[in-house]
Design a protein around this motif. Sequence first.
Motif, PDB file in Angstrom:
ATOM      1  N   TYR A 220      -1.475 -35.095   4.636  1.00 56.40           N
ATOM      2  CA  TYR A 220      -1.492 -34.997   5.621  1.00 56.40           C
ATOM      3  C   TYR A 220      -1.589 -36.527   6.410  1.00 56.40           C
ATOM      4  N   LYS A 221      -2.334 -37.293   5.791  1.00 56.39           N
ATOM      5  CA  LYS A 221      -2.197 -38.778   6.367  1.00 56.39           C
ATOM      6  C   LYS A 221      -2.431 -39.621   5.011  1.00 56.39           C
ATOM      7  N   HIS A 222      -1.338 -40.189   4.694  1.00 55.46           N
ATOM      8  CA  HIS A 222      -1.325 -41.071   3.599  1.00 55.46           C
ATOM      9  C   HIS A 222      -2.404 -41.953   3.381  1.00 55.46           C
ATOM     10  N   MET A 223      -3.175 -42.459   2.510  1.00 51.67           N
ATOM     11  CA  MET A 223      -3.970 -43.252   2.417  1.00 51.67           C
ATOM     12  C   MET A 223      -3.501 -44.716   2.372  1.00 51.67           C
ATOM     13  N   PHE A 224      -2.022 -44.845   2.053  1.00 51.76           N
ATOM     14  CA  PHE A 224      -1.630 -46.365   2.155  1.00 51.76           C
ATOM     15  C   PHE A 224      -0.405 -46.300   3.283  1.00 51.76           C
ATOM     16  N   ASP A 225      -0.704 -47.338   4.234  1.00 48.93           N
ATOM     17  CA  ASP A 225      -0.337 -47.510   5.341  1.00 48.93           C
ATOM     18  C   ASP A 225       1.588 -47.478   5.290  1.00 48.93           C
ATOM     19  N   GLU A 226       1.759 -48.151   4.378  1.00 49.06           N
ATOM     20  CA  GLU A 226       3.347 -48.227   4.174  1.00 49.06           C
ATOM     21  C   GLU A 226       4.003 -47.259   3.832  1.00 49.06           C
ATOM     22  N   LYS A 227       3.334 -46.122   3.367  1.00 49.95           N
ATOM     23  CA  LYS A 227       3.874 -44.911   2.960  1.00 49.95           C
ATOM     24  C   LYS A 227       3.840 -43.966   4.108  1.00 49.95           C
ATOM     25  N   ARG A 228       2.916 -44.155   5.068  1.00 55.25           N
ATOM     26  CA  ARG A 228       2.808 -43.444   6.223  1.00 55.25           C
ATOM     27  C   ARG A 228       3.805 -43.692   7.212  1.00 55.25           C
ATOM     28  N   GLU A 229       4.416 -45.017   7.047  1.00 55.17           N
ATOM     29  CA  GLU A 229       5.241 -45.362   8.148  1.00 55.17           C
ATOM     30  C   GLU A 229       6.501 -44.638   7.789  1.00 55.17           C
ATOM     31  N   HIS A 230       7.055 -44.175   6.663  1.00 55.61           N
ATOM     32  CA  HIS A 230       8.383 -43.629   6.258  1.00 55.61           C
ATOM     33  C   HIS A 230       8.297 -42.202   6.139  1.00 55.61           C
TER      34      HIS A 230
ATOM     35  N   CYS B 157      -8.800 -30.306   6.308  1.00 55.98           N
ATOM     36  CA  CYS B 157      -9.758 -31.072   5.855  1.00 55.98           C
ATOM     37  C   CYS B 157      -9.922 -32.300   6.891  1.00 55.98           C
ATOM     38  N   PHE B 158      -8.981 -32.919   7.328  1.00 54.59           N
ATOM     39  CA  PHE B 158      -9.142 -34.313   8.276  1.00 54.59           C
ATOM     40  C   PHE B 158     -10.050 -33.693   9.431  1.00 54.59           C
ATOM     41  N   ASP B 159      -9.854 -32.566   9.978  1.00 53.63           N
ATOM     42  CA  ASP B 159     -10.446 -32.098  11.381  1.00 53.63           C
ATOM     43  C   ASP B 159     -11.927 -31.869  10.732  1.00 53.63           C
TER      44      ASP B 159
ATOM     45  N   MET C 224      -7.771 -42.283  14.230  1.00 54.22           N
ATOM     46  CA  MET C 224      -6.971 -42.999  13.660  1.00 54.22           C
ATOM     47  C   MET C 224      -7.462 -43.773  12.408  1.00 54.22           C
ATOM     48  N   LYS C 225      -8.636 -44.178  12.330  1.00 61.28           N
ATOM     49  CA  LYS C 225      -9.298 -45.132  11.352  1.00 61.28           C
ATOM     50  C   LYS C 225      -9.786 -44.423  10.298  1.00 61.28           C
ATOM     51  N   LEU C 226      -9.926 -42.961  10.392  1.00 60.53           N
ATOM     52  CA  LEU C 226     -10.597 -42.074   9.277  1.00 60.53           C
ATOM     53  C   LEU C 226      -9.682 -41.904   8.240  1.00 60.53           C
ATOM     54  N   ARG C 227     -10.331 -42.443   6.875  1.00 59.37           N
ATOM     55  CA  ARG C 227      -9.631 -42.106   5.983  1.00 59.37           C
ATOM     56  C   ARG C 227     -10.384 -40.760   4.821  1.00 59.37           C
ATOM     57  N   VAL C 228      -9.312 -39.786   4.830  1.00 63.44           N
ATOM     58  CA  VAL C 228      -9.916 -38.684   4.029  1.00 63.44           C
ATOM     59  C   VAL C 228      -9.333 -38.679   2.653  1.00 63.44           C
TER      60      VAL C 228
END
Length: 306
Positions: free
Chosen positions: A79-89, A119-121, A136-140
């Motif tokens: 859902y949301k990648h823990m690594f920022d650089e991967k989320r961008e792509h 799970c994020f929710d 946006m700051k949440l890391r799951v």
Amino acid sequence: MTTTTNRRRRICLFGTSANPPTGKGGHVGIVQYLASLLLPVPMIEETNDICLCSSSSRQQEEQHSSCPRFHEIRVLPVYKHMFDEKREHQASYDDRLAMCQLAFQDIPNVVVSDDERRCFDWVAQKQGLTTMEEKMKLRVGTVDLLDMLLKQDDSLEITLALGADTFMDLTRWKWKRSKDIIRMIKGRMIVFQRIFHGDEVEKVKGSNILHNTSSTANVSKVRNNAALISDDEILERINDVANLLKDTCPNLKDHVMVVKLPNLSSVSSSKLRRCNSKEDLSLLREELDQRVLEYIKTNKLYGFST
């Protein structure tokens, strides 16, 4: 609400960015293999499973029943990648979920799930996060997912399907609450290692399963095509983790399986994302389910966005 039952429900979680999900040489091939695994006969009576075999069939410890090892293989797009650089792509979550549904729809006992979004929710609600800025700051992480699933259904017996590099990261304690993850799954992991196609080593012959880690098999130094991780490195990590967690996961060595699939290709999702020319189309047709490729073209994803 928690579901409680005396019968264990065996599920295998396969988390992947699915950006995009690759075909039989990648994600689809891995899930097909998981779906083909059968339950060892000695496990059937232990798990109180509906598929029962008589004691006369227990002639060899390695003998397998006609029962699937897993009641369900659950594919979980990240859902949301823990690594920022991967989320961008990444393509959108809904697009990756849809592509997974297309790629895996023909494989029995496979469910493409939005558990990671749920799970994020779930975590956001537990922490009382309401604003977009807070979320946006949440890391799951995986530990949160396991916590949610086991709280909702304590009959689950969960196995994680991991790539060799991901397994090494987990067992080098790079994940959030790594040791808790291994305890929660009681060490049940299937680790997929690519065969290196080059002059360095011959293809593995014979059985797909390299070894059961409780054995003393003489393991050759076959390199992982992506991360160049040797068999000896994986075995060393398994032994180290088993010793470290021997009090809480006493049978960890018996619960880890290392698998080599000769049909896994070296083509990565990142390479496929860059494809858009006529020459590239032949590679895309080879490496992707055709329904996934049509979805990418229709929705103008990746190299087809311009």
